[in-house]
Write a protein that holds these residues in place. Structure first.
Motif: not given
Length: 339
Positions: A161-169
């Protein structure tokens, strides 16, 4: 070499070349502009294909005129057009600025990428379970990532997983995703946001590089087996099993365009691991892909092939990426088993 299944994103990407990045409220004259197929998921899929990995996956597009960019782009990069999934509404679109020093900033509207559903992923369960690795990024929604990674975990397939664009889930959704994530690849900004979330009250107490092991332990406790943090020209730090550190220096090159460098790094890392290379060799391959990428203008034309990577590594002294724990087998990280 095994195959990769990519939960892709597709974006019609515009790049504007400027002398320097704009300040707030400032208008600049661009010296050049280019439009091409893009999106982090598509870029990684294209990078894997260029490196000789067989790629399958899902690529969401809309029903507007921009959707017509997708199929020719997939065919050009050796990707199956059957990856495309059409959803009513706009196709994803992004705009980036690239300064004379190669640095960039960008904004993306995900469009149809957010319409990829758990149901669509379930329909591809057999293909996911037969892959050697499943990859995703945050230009699509949380639901399909959680679904695909759960299918992969049940089948013993490693995930990246590359969490980009980053967001807080939502915390429960983040926990679901991390529990089935084998490898997490983040840049410095994304790592700082994760550190603030998972290690509250400790942000700002030291450098992020020094705190990487602590973040790696926090993520390992939630199911992530390997954390890779990229620092641009300062290289990358990888934490395996929450404790073992690998440091991969960046190769010194003259940067022309840093757009897509992270996607090239991710593709190189995944390609190395899928081919059965140990972590140190896979990290060198990833760093070489990122270095080659920044020396070229444009993303698709900049993605390197195996011959270019091999020649680059032969011409450059490998960086030190030895693990601190000598008895660690880096390939063990590719199991989805959980205690």
């Amino acid at each position: 070499m095994g195959s990769a299944f990519v939960l892709g994103s597709f974006v019609a990407a515009g790049t504007f070349r400027v002398d320097r990045l704009p300040r707030p409220g400032e208008s600049l004259l661009a010296s050049a502009v280019a439009w091409e197929a893009g999106g982090k998921g598509f870029n990684v899929a294209a990078g894997l294909s260029r490196l000789g990995v067989e790629v399958d996956g899902l690529i969401p597009v809309g029903t507007d005129h921009l959707a017509a960019l997708a199929e020719p782009a997939l065919v050009r990069m050796g990707l199956p057009a059957l990856m495309i999934r059409v959803h009513p509404g706009p196709t994803g679109i992004g705009v980036g600025f690239v300064g004379a020093d190669g640095e960039n900033c960008l904004a993306v509207h995900p469009g149809a990428n957010l319409l990829l559903s758990r149901e669509t992923v379930r329909a591809a369960a057999a293909r996911i379970a037969s892959a050697a690795m499943v990859l995703a990024q945050f230009e699509i929604g949380d639901g399909p990532i959680a679904e695909a990674f759960a299918i992969a975990r049940a089948a013993g397939v490693p995930t990246l997983l590359n969490p980009s664009p980053f967001r807080m889930t939502r915390p429960e959704t983040l926990a679901e995703i991390l529990a089935s994530t084998t490898i997490l690849v983040v840049n410095e900004t994304e790592a700082e946001a994760l550190f603030e979330s998972l290690c509250p009250g400790q942000a700002g107490t030291g450098t992020l590089r020094a705190a990487a092991e602590e973040l790696g332990r926090a993520l390992h406790a939630r199911g992530v087996e390997a954390l890779a943090i990229t620092f641009g020209a300062a290289g990358a730090r990888i934490v395996l099993g929450g404790t073992t550190i690998l440091d991969q220096p960046a190769y010194p090159v003259a940067a022309i365009d840093t757009m897509g460098a992270g996607d090239a790094f991710t593709a190189g890392l995944a390609a190395g691991l899928v081919a059965g290379r140990p972590w140190d060799a896979s990290c060198r391959m990833a760093a070489a892909c990122g270095a080659l990428m920044v020396t070229r203008a444009g993303i698709l034309d900049g993605l390197p092939d195996p011959g270019e990577v091999t020649a680059f590594l032969r011409a450059h002294v490998p960086g030190t990426a030895a693990p601190r724990a000598e008895d660690h087998d880096p390939r063990k990280t590719l199991t989805c088993a959980r205690p």
